[in-house]
Design a protein around this motif. Structure first.
Motif, PDB file in Angstrom:
ATOM      1  N   LYS A 135       0.812  -1.213   0.000  1.00  0.00           N
ATOM      2  CA  LYS A 135       0.000   0.000   0.000  1.00  0.00           C
ATOM      3  C   LYS A 135       0.850   1.268   0.000  1.00  0.00           C
ATOM      4  O   LYS A 135       0.347   2.362  -0.264  1.00  0.00           O
ATOM      5  CB  LYS A 135      -0.931   0.020   1.219  1.00  0.00           C
ATOM      6  N   ALA A 136       2.122   1.122   0.315  1.00  0.00           N
ATOM      7  CA  ALA A 136       2.959   2.292   0.583  1.00  0.00           C
ATOM      8  C   ALA A 136       3.082   3.227  -0.606  1.00  0.00           C
ATOM      9  O   ALA A 136       2.979   4.456  -0.449  1.00  0.00           O
ATOM     10  CB  ALA A 136       4.348   1.844   1.043  1.00  0.00           C
ATOM     11  N   GLN A 137       3.320   2.701  -1.800  1.00  0.00           N
ATOM     12  CA  GLN A 137       3.572   3.584  -2.935  1.00  0.00           C
ATOM     13  C   GLN A 137       2.370   4.458  -3.264  1.00  0.00           C
ATOM     14  O   GLN A 137       2.529   5.634  -3.592  1.00  0.00           O
ATOM     15  CB  GLN A 137       3.995   2.791  -4.177  1.00  0.00           C
ATOM     16  N   THR A 138       1.171   3.893  -3.158  1.00  0.00           N
ATOM     17  CA  THR A 138      -0.028   4.706  -3.390  1.00  0.00           C
ATOM     18  C   THR A 138      -0.136   5.819  -2.358  1.00  0.00           C
ATOM     19  O   THR A 138      -0.495   6.958  -2.685  1.00  0.00           O
ATOM     20  CB  THR A 138      -1.288   3.822  -3.352  1.00  0.00           C
ATOM     21  N   LEU A 139       0.180   5.508  -1.110  1.00  0.00           N
ATOM     22  CA  LEU A 139       0.152   6.541  -0.068  1.00  0.00           C
ATOM     23  C   LEU A 139       1.206   7.613  -0.334  1.00  0.00           C
ATOM     24  O   LEU A 139       0.942   8.812  -0.176  1.00  0.00           O
ATOM     25  CB  LEU A 139       0.378   5.899   1.304  1.00  0.00           C
ATOM     26  N   ILE A 140       2.385   7.191  -0.754  1.00  0.00           N
ATOM     27  CA  ILE A 140       3.440   8.157  -1.087  1.00  0.00           C
ATOM     28  C   ILE A 140       3.034   9.023  -2.269  1.00  0.00           C
ATOM     29  O   ILE A 140       3.188  10.249  -2.251  1.00  0.00           O
ATOM     30  CB  ILE A 140       4.759   7.406  -1.390  1.00  0.00           C
ATOM     31  N   ASP A 141       2.511   8.386  -3.314  1.00  0.00           N
ATOM     32  CA  ASP A 141       2.120   9.119  -4.520  1.00  0.00           C
ATOM     33  C   ASP A 141       1.061  10.176  -4.234  1.00  0.00           C
ATOM     34  O   ASP A 141       0.994  11.202  -4.924  1.00  0.00           O
ATOM     35  CB  ASP A 141       1.597   8.155  -5.587  1.00  0.00           C
ATOM     36  N   ASN A 142       0.225   9.915  -3.221  1.00  0.00           N
ATOM     37  CA  ASN A 142      -0.846  10.857  -2.884  1.00  0.00           C
ATOM     38  C   ASN A 142      -0.498  11.744  -1.695  1.00  0.00           C
ATOM     39  O   ASN A 142      -1.347  12.474  -1.198  1.00  0.00           O
ATOM     40  CB  ASN A 142      -2.135  10.080  -2.601  1.00  0.00           C
ATOM     41  N   ASN A 143       0.776  11.672  -1.241  1.00  0.00           N
ATOM     42  CA  ASN A 143       1.258  12.544  -0.169  1.00  0.00           C
ATOM     43  C   ASN A 143       0.434  12.391   1.109  1.00  0.00           C
ATOM     44  O   ASN A 143       0.135  13.382   1.805  1.00  0.00           O
ATOM     45  CB  ASN A 143       1.235  14.009  -0.632  1.00  0.00           C
ATOM     46  N   ALA A 144       0.056  11.148   1.421  1.00  0.00           N
ATOM     47  CA  ALA A 144      -0.730  10.896   2.633  1.00  0.00           C
ATOM     48  C   ALA A 144       0.153  11.059   3.868  1.00  0.00           C
ATOM     49  O   ALA A 144       1.242  10.486   3.940  1.00  0.00           O
ATOM     50  CB  ALA A 144      -1.328   9.498   2.592  1.00  0.00           C
ATOM     51  N   VAL A 145      -0.337  11.803   4.843  1.00  0.00           N
ATOM     52  CA  VAL A 145       0.436  12.022   6.066  1.00  0.00           C
ATOM     53  C   VAL A 145       0.051  11.035   7.159  1.00  0.00           C
ATOM     54  O   VAL A 145       0.767  10.892   8.158  1.00  0.00           O
ATOM     55  CB  VAL A 145       0.271  13.462   6.581  1.00  0.00           C
ATOM     56  N   ALA A 146      -1.085  10.359   6.998  1.00  0.00           N
ATOM     57  CA  ALA A 146      -1.530   9.356   7.965  1.00  0.00           C
ATOM     58  C   ALA A 146      -2.315   8.290   7.217  1.00  0.00           C
ATOM     59  O   ALA A 146      -2.894   8.558   6.151  1.00  0.00           O
ATOM     60  CB  ALA A 146      -2.393   9.982   9.059  1.00  0.00           C
ATOM     61  N   TYR A 147      -2.327   7.082   7.778  1.00  0.00           N
ATOM     62  CA  TYR A 147      -3.114   5.990   7.191  1.00  0.00           C
ATOM     63  C   TYR A 147      -3.827   5.269   8.328  1.00  0.00           C
ATOM     64  O   TYR A 147      -3.207   4.876   9.319  1.00  0.00           O
ATOM     65  CB  TYR A 147      -2.232   5.019   6.414  1.00  0.00           C
ATOM     66  N   VAL A 148      -5.136   5.094   8.174  1.00  0.00           N
ATOM     67  CA  VAL A 148      -5.991   4.546   9.222  1.00  0.00           C
ATOM     68  C   VAL A 148      -6.432   3.143   8.830  1.00  0.00           C
ATOM     69  O   VAL A 148      -6.982   2.942   7.745  1.00  0.00           O
ATOM     70  CB  VAL A 148      -7.237   5.432   9.430  1.00  0.00           C
ATOM     71  N   GLY A 149      -6.188   2.166   9.709  1.00  0.00           N
ATOM     72  CA  GLY A 149      -6.594   0.804   9.398  1.00  0.00           C
ATOM     73  C   GLY A 149      -6.777  -0.036  10.642  1.00  0.00           C
ATOM     74  O   GLY A 149      -6.378   0.350  11.747  1.00  0.00           O
ATOM     75  N   ASP A 150      -7.367  -1.213  10.442  1.00  0.00           N
ATOM     76  CA  ASP A 150      -7.705  -2.098  11.553  1.00  0.00           C
ATOM     77  C   ASP A 150      -6.761  -3.282  11.695  1.00  0.00           C
ATOM     78  O   ASP A 150      -6.900  -4.069  12.622  1.00  0.00           O
ATOM     79  CB  ASP A 150      -9.126  -2.648  11.356  1.00  0.00           C
ATOM     80  N   HIS A 151      -5.821  -3.430  10.783  1.00  0.00           N
ATOM     81  CA  HIS A 151      -4.981  -4.625  10.736  1.00  0.00           C
ATOM     82  C   HIS A 151      -3.505  -4.243  10.881  1.00  0.00           C
ATOM     83  O   HIS A 151      -3.100  -3.146  10.467  1.00  0.00           O
ATOM     84  CB  HIS A 151      -5.205  -5.351   9.408  1.00  0.00           C
TER      85      HIS A 151
END
Length: 218
Positions: A135-151
């Motif tokens: 999932k990391a590259q998509t988060l990097i490409d979109n400049n996400a500063v946080a990621y919320v998940g249950d797992h």
């Protein structure tokens, strides 16, 4: 300046477990392969092929079962799925002041999109079939500063992207599991997310990476 926050889908924004149990029952009946739908629904997160194998699917039938599962999914699962408490408010909070939301999920993209439309979620980007560090590259490409998940896999993905891992205990992983994996904060539900986001908005904005200026044209 707005920020981008990433979210997982299953057991973070939505609870598809009743539909998952139902679709696995139909899949088992149609294929003749005994499948433990209760186990499958209780351990959502990893890719579908891993989930099917864990609940009894033979390796040589996995591809066939995935194809049929995805075909059955829209009619059986979508209507039985509910939004988890605080999901809509969390997305709205992330989009306030020019912010953006990115849903990155291990689920098959077209079926994930059906859930997003069904619940009217305000999502800027949706990407499916990604798991853990994938999932990391998509988060990097979109400049996400946080990621919320249950797992714990979501925590792994956030850390690999340099984003703040935010856990929620609505899925199969405990608070202790998520913290041990590296979550910065863990909530009982997404109802706690907007207040945390507001309290930490300044620090989160400082994490936004500058977008390079376009190269000058000749």
């Amino acid at each position: 300046m707005g920020i981008t926050v990433g979210f997982d889908l299953d057991m973070t924004l939505i609870d598809p477990r009743p539909g998952m149990i139902a679709v696995m029952k139909v899949l088992s009946e149609q294929s003749g392969v005994p499948l433990d739908g209760e186990y499958f629904a209780a351990h959502l997160g990893p890719p579908l092929e891993q989930g099917l194998a864990a609940c009894g699917a033979p390796e040589d039938r996995i591809d066939e079962l995935i194809t049929r599962y995805r075909a059955l999914y829209p009619e059986i699962v979508v209507a039985q799925t509910v939004a988890l408490p605080g999901a809509e408010a969390a997305l709205q909070a992330a989009r306030a002041d020019g912010g953006r939301t990115v849903v990155v999920t291990g689920k098959y993209g077209p079926n994930a999109a059906l859930h997003v439309r069904e619940h009217g979620f305000d999502v800027d980007v949706l990407v499916g079939e990604l798991w853990a560090a994938g999932k990391a590259q998509t988060l990097i490409d979109n400049n996400a500063v946080a990621y919320v998940g249950d797992h714990v896999g979501d925590v792994v993905g956030a850390l690999a992207a340099g984003a703040i891992p935010v856990g929620v205990v609505t899925g199969p992983c405990s608070r202790e599991d998520l913290l041990a994996a590296g979550a910065a904060v863990v909530f009982d539900s997404l109802e706690e997310f907007p207040a945390w986001l507001e309290a930490n908005s300044g620090a989160l904005r400082e994490r936004v990476r500058p977008v390079p200026a376009p190269a000058p044209t000749a």
